[in-house]
Design an enzyme around this catalytic site. Structure first.
Site, PDB file in Angstrom:
ATOM      1  N   GLU A  69       1.304  -0.886  -0.009  1.00 19.95           N
ATOM      2  CA  GLU A  69       0.021   0.025  -0.334  1.00 19.95           C
ATOM      3  C   GLU A  69       0.965   1.130   0.073  1.00 19.95           C
ATOM      4  OE1 GLU A  69      -2.343   3.460  -0.009  1.00 19.95           O
ATOM      5  OE2 GLU A  69      -2.822   1.798  -0.230  1.00 19.95           O
ATOM      6  N   TYR A 124     -28.409  10.793  -0.069  1.00 26.64           N
ATOM      7  CA  TYR A 124     -29.031   9.162   0.834  1.00 26.64           C
ATOM      8  C   TYR A 124     -27.884   9.279   2.052  1.00 26.64           C
ATOM      9  CZ  TYR A 124     -24.718   7.458  -1.679  1.00 26.64           C
ATOM     10  OH  TYR A 124     -23.437   7.062  -2.030  1.00 26.64           O
ATOM     11  N   ASP A 129     -10.697  -0.478 -10.732  1.00 23.96           N
ATOM     12  CA  ASP A 129      -9.953   0.854 -11.232  1.00 23.96           C
ATOM     13  C   ASP A 129      -9.139   0.330 -12.326  1.00 23.96           C
ATOM     14  OD1 ASP A 129     -12.603   2.236 -10.865  1.00 23.96           O
ATOM     15  OD2 ASP A 129     -11.605   3.433  -9.175  1.00 23.96           O
TER      16      ASP A 129
END
Length: 399
Positions: free
Chosen positions: A31, A214, A291
């Site tokens: 990461e 929402y 992605d």
């Protein structure tokens, strides 16, 4: 046992690590950030996403943190009338086997991270962004930005829309700004008027813009996003935006969207980007997912769901693979996922243009298209996407 390297510790990378580790493989997650955290706001999860989360063993943990909504509403911002409502309550849940839910990103990321930490074969390495890789017939070695090297039997690029793994693998340049700017914020629910607190995903469509909102974080916050079709060409990600500037850009939004926009305070700005679908995102012992493989606009609300599907299919296909078979299994994964993911990429572009932003005669055509659709017709239209379980066999999750 295969040793997989995964570049990226976001939702897709952790889902990939979990999918591989649950079949007995060893995984090292690299990461870029100094900690395994996920920033951002709301995510929508359709039943196909929950099918994948169930296979990963974290479906219940995510549902416990989610808000299960009752409907998806498309409203005309100019007139205030409902254009169409897709019920996603009990009948929908029975039909597709899981709910439609909304969560804060951390409420999806955290259960995946907790599950990875609980498995002894997952090594989580922070501060280790992959800069380049080298592969031969037997191994692949990733080099991080600070010069460390990690070797394994395969490398999965789960490092997002600006993937460094993709840049080396495909060399197809940066993602394409789509000309839409999105402003996002979270509003504490106690500041939201009661008449706006609805257990739904509601989208207000205007000419060249829309506002969507929402509840998230167990209903304690309202996720609010406003999108403007402004022809933006410069890629921007998470840049702070002043409240006054946002209100100026949406100068005449109508009564309800205007009320919503005035609630926002800590806005951030992105310019939306995607890529054209590609058929090949695997070469040798290196592949892409999420992605990095098939970035899509947010209009179909499927980015996270498609990454979760990728992870489960990849885990299925590598479950019993000897290390010598890895390149072939990665090709099968690519073949199993490219048609469906590409279809969702194209759908996402089309929805933004045809449903959310049309004006004049185009808006009238949209309204005429939506007007006759009842609950059954709407459920049939989304069945291929929301209701497709991730298959456990070697062909993975096709249509």
């Amino acid at each position: 046992m295969i040793h997989a390297l995964v570049a990226g510790g976001g939702i897709g990378g952790l889902a990939t690590a979990l999918a591989l580790a649950r079949t007995g493989q060893r995984v090292t997650v690299l990461e870029r950030q100094d900690a395994f955290t996920d920033i951002g706001a709301g995510i929508q999860i359709a039943p196909n996403g929950f099918h994948a989360l169930n296979r990963l063993g974290v479906g219940r943990a995510v549902r416990d943190r989610a808000v299960l909504v009752d409907e998806l509403r498309l409203m005309d911002a100019t007139t205030g009338r409902a254009l169409v409502a897709l019920p996603v309550g009990e009948r929908y849940r029975q039909r597709f086997g899981d709910p439609y839910a909304v969560v804060h990103r951390r409420d999806l990321h955290t259960p995946l991270l907790t599950a990875c930490r609980a498995i002894g074969t997952v090594d989580l390495v922070a501060g280790a962004g992959v800069r380049r890789y080298h592969q031969d017939a037997d191994r692949v070695t990733a080099t991080t930005a600070d010069g460390r090297t990690f070797s394994g039997d395969l490398l999965v690029g789960a490092d997002g829309i600006r993937s460094t793994v993709r840049a080396q693998l495909l060399g197809d340049g940066p993602p394409r700004p789509c000309g839409h700017t999105i402003y996002r914020t979270l509003v504490p629910m106690e500041r939201v008027p009661r008449w706006l607190r609805r257990n739904a995903v509601t989208l207000w469509a205007g000419p060249g813009w829309h506002v969507v909102h929402y509840p998230v974080a167990g209903g304690s916050c309202l996720n609010l996003a406003a999108v403007l079709d402004d022809g933006a060409t410069e890629a921007v990600s998470g840049r702070p935006a002043g409240r006054a500037a946002v209100l100026r850009r949406f100068a005449d939004p109508g009564p309800v969207p205007g009320t919503l926009l005035r609630l926002g305070e800590d806005w951030r700005r992105w310019v939306l980007c995607d890529r054209d679908p590609v058929d090949v995102w695997t070469r040798g012992r290196v592949t892409l997912m999420g992605d990095a493989a098939h970035p899509m606009l947010q209009y179909a609300a499927q980015g996270a769901c498609q990454a979760l599907e990728d992870a489960v299919v990849l885990g299925n296909l590598l479950a019993d693979a000897p290390t010598t078979d890895v390149p072939l299994r990665l090709e099968r994964y690519n073949a199993a996922r490219r048609e469906r993911a590409g279809r969702v990429q194209r759908l996402s572009r089309e929805m933004g243009a045809r449903l959310y932003h049309p004006a004049g005669e185009d808006a009238q055509a949209r309204d005429a298209l939506l007007r006759p659709l009842d609950e059954e017709a709407l459920h049939r239209r989304v069945a291929w996407l929301h209701g497709t379980p991730v298959r456990a066999d070697a062909r993975g999750g096709g249509d």
